[in-house]
Design a protein around this motif. Sequence first.
Motif, mmCIF file in Angstrom:
data_model
loop_
_atom_site.group_PDB
_atom_site.id
_atom_site.type_symbol
_atom_site.label_atom_id
_atom_site.label_comp_id
_atom_site.label_asym_id
_atom_site.label_seq_id
_atom_site.Cartn_x
_atom_site.Cartn_y
_atom_site.Cartn_z
ATOM 1 N N GLU A 17 0.011 35.363 1.884
ATOM 2 C CA GLU A 17 -1.035 34.907 0.971
ATOM 3 C C GLU A 17 -2.278 35.794 1.093
ATOM 4 O OE1 GLU A 17 -1.584 30.741 1.810
ATOM 5 O OE2 GLU A 17 0.337 30.224 0.888
ATOM 6 N N ILE A 18 -2.607 36.212 2.300
ATOM 7 C CA ILE A 18 -3.748 37.111 2.500
ATOM 8 C C ILE A 18 -3.471 38.471 1.850
ATOM 9 C CG2 ILE A 18 -5.044 38.405 4.245
ATOM 10 C CD1 ILE A 18 -4.833 35.826 5.981
ATOM 11 N N PHE A 19 -2.252 38.999 2.040
ATOM 12 C CA PHE A 19 -1.867 40.256 1.382
ATOM 13 C C PHE A 19 -2.049 40.118 -0.131
ATOM 14 C CE2 PHE A 19 1.381 42.348 -1.158
ATOM 15 C CZ PHE A 19 1.098 43.679 -0.904
ATOM 16 N N PHE A 20 -1.581 39.012 -0.674
ATOM 17 C CA PHE A 20 -1.662 38.752 -2.108
ATOM 18 C C PHE A 20 -3.116 38.737 -2.583
ATOM 19 C CE2 PHE A 20 -2.085 35.602 -5.512
ATOM 20 C CZ PHE A 20 -1.302 36.199 -6.483
ATOM 21 N N GLU A 21 -3.996 38.049 -1.851
ATOM 22 C CA GLU A 21 -5.416 37.993 -2.214
ATOM 23 C C GLU A 21 -6.052 39.373 -2.169
ATOM 24 O OE1 GLU A 21 -7.214 35.106 0.387
ATOM 25 O OE2 GLU A 21 -5.930 33.500 -0.395
ATOM 26 N N GLU A 22 -5.731 40.160 -1.135
ATOM 27 C CA GLU A 22 -6.277 41.510 -1.023
ATOM 28 C C GLU A 22 -5.757 42.398 -2.147
ATOM 29 O OE1 GLU A 22 -5.272 42.666 2.971
ATOM 30 O OE2 GLU A 22 -6.928 41.497 3.825
ATOM 31 N N PHE A 23 -4.485 42.251 -2.486
ATOM 32 C CA PHE A 23 -3.905 43.019 -3.583
ATOM 33 C C PHE A 23 -4.635 42.715 -4.890
ATOM 34 C CE2 PHE A 23 -1.077 43.305 -7.227
ATOM 35 C CZ PHE A 23 -0.583 44.592 -7.118
ATOM 36 N N ASN A 24 -4.860 41.450 -5.158
ATOM 37 C CA ASN A 24 -5.514 41.057 -6.406
ATOM 38 C C ASN A 24 -6.978 41.447 -6.464
ATOM 39 O OD1 ASN A 24 -3.670 40.094 -8.238
ATOM 40 N ND2 ASN A 24 -3.630 38.058 -7.344
ATOM 41 N N SER A 25 -7.626 41.585 -5.325
ATOM 42 C CA SER A 25 -9.039 41.952 -5.332
ATOM 43 C C SER A 25 -9.256 43.467 -5.265
ATOM 44 C CB SER A 25 -9.779 41.268 -4.175
ATOM 45 O OG SER A 25 -9.306 41.750 -2.944
ATOM 46 N N SER A 26 -8.197 44.237 -5.061
ATOM 47 C CA SER A 26 -8.302 45.689 -4.982
ATOM 48 C C SER A 26 -8.669 46.278 -6.336
ATOM 49 C CB SER A 26 -6.978 46.288 -4.509
ATOM 50 O OG SER A 26 -7.020 47.691 -4.622
ATOM 51 N N LYS A 27 -9.487 47.310 -6.303
ATOM 52 C CA LYS A 27 -9.913 47.983 -7.533
ATOM 53 C C LYS A 27 -9.192 49.314 -7.721
ATOM 54 C CE LYS A 27 -13.060 44.860 -8.207
ATOM 55 N NZ LYS A 27 -12.611 43.658 -8.827
ATOM 56 N N ASP A 28 -8.189 49.613 -6.907
ATOM 57 C CA ASP A 28 -7.468 50.887 -6.975
ATOM 58 C C ASP A 28 -6.506 50.875 -8.164
ATOM 59 O OD1 ASP A 28 -6.180 53.270 -6.600
ATOM 60 O OD2 ASP A 28 -5.298 52.757 -4.671
ATOM 61 N N ASN A 29 -6.924 51.491 -9.257
ATOM 62 C CA ASN A 29 -6.092 51.544 -10.461
ATOM 63 C C ASN A 29 -5.157 52.744 -10.483
ATOM 64 O OD1 ASN A 29 -7.157 49.185 -11.585
ATOM 65 N ND2 ASN A 29 -8.925 50.315 -12.366
ATOM 66 N N ASN A 30 -5.279 53.634 -9.488
ATOM 67 C CA ASN A 30 -4.430 54.827 -9.433
ATOM 68 C C ASN A 30 -3.145 54.598 -8.648
ATOM 69 O OD1 ASN A 30 -6.320 56.338 -10.877
ATOM 70 N ND2 ASN A 30 -7.479 56.780 -9.019
ATOM 71 N N ALA A 31 -3.056 53.482 -7.982
ATOM 72 C CA ALA A 31 -1.884 53.221 -7.163
ATOM 73 C C ALA A 31 -0.666 52.966 -8.043
ATOM 74 C CB ALA A 31 -2.131 52.015 -6.264
ATOM 75 N N LYS A 32 0.504 53.402 -7.531
ATOM 76 C CA LYS A 32 1.754 53.030 -8.196
ATOM 77 C C LYS A 32 1.925 51.526 -8.042
ATOM 78 C CE LYS A 32 4.566 57.160 -7.378
ATOM 79 N NZ LYS A 32 5.815 57.608 -6.729
ATOM 80 N N THR A 33 2.945 51.028 -8.623
ATOM 81 C CA THR A 33 3.177 49.595 -8.571
ATOM 82 C C THR A 33 3.615 49.146 -7.176
ATOM 83 O OG1 THR A 33 5.457 49.856 -9.284
ATOM 84 C CG2 THR A 33 3.813 49.483 -10.999
ATOM 85 N N THR A 34 3.448 47.866 -6.930
ATOM 86 C CA THR A 34 3.922 47.256 -5.692
ATOM 87 C C THR A 34 5.137 46.409 -6.030
ATOM 88 O OG1 THR A 34 1.749 47.260 -4.655
ATOM 89 C CG2 THR A 34 3.325 45.625 -3.859
ATOM 90 N N GLN A 35 6.191 46.616 -5.272
ATOM 91 C CA GLN A 35 7.435 45.883 -5.475
ATOM 92 C C GLN A 35 7.621 44.904 -4.326
ATOM 93 O OE1 GLN A 35 9.176 46.591 -8.350
ATOM 94 N NE2 GLN A 35 7.579 48.099 -8.757
ATOM 95 N N LEU A 36 8.181 43.749 -4.661
ATOM 96 C CA LEU A 36 8.485 42.728 -3.670
ATOM 97 C C LEU A 36 9.991 42.539 -3.603
ATOM 98 C CD1 LEU A 36 5.846 40.109 -4.804
ATOM 99 C CD2 LEU A 36 5.651 41.733 -2.940
ATOM 100 N N LEU A 37 10.510 42.533 -2.409
ATOM 101 C CA LEU A 37 11.925 42.283 -2.199
ATOM 102 C C LEU A 37 12.060 40.960 -1.457
ATOM 103 C CD1 LEU A 37 11.635 45.431 -2.402
ATOM 104 C CD2 LEU A 37 13.572 45.572 -0.854
#
Length: 169
Positions: A17-37
Amino acid sequence: MAYKDPLTEAKNRHALEIFFEEFNSSKDNNAKTTQLLILDVDYFKKINDQFGHEVGDLILVEFSSLLRKHVGKDNAYRIGGEEFLVTLQNTSPLDACEFAENLRESIEKHEFKVADNTITLTVSIGISELKRGMEFNAFLRNADQNLYLAKNQGRNIVRHDGGPCPEMS
């Protein structure tokens, strides 16, 4: 301790959940996508029924260790029972599919040696892309749906967003 599963030492749902919150608050628009397995050990109940829950727990510990060797300790989460989640940041869907297939094969070939028994496992894997702005339960539901497709289509396979991975078509 609050962010680790006490049995397997993988990160826990709270850490996810913390990873998810940090991901959503990140402003890095140059990153490739994040995949979940999402990985689920196929027929794990049979292992518990045949060998007992103590052996089942030892298998989960070794499974988690094997998983962390492949993905790194910061990317492996135990989200319940015999279900684990892996985050692959800056990864394309095609790369995630290739990675998941290699991981699936490695697990299938691994021999778990527990209490004078050699046990082999297979896993079903569902992959979904994590998009900014998704709600936590929505992104889990997406990946979970792909996992259940893999289970319903024969187990020991990888499914991405409702179908086979592109290179496996």
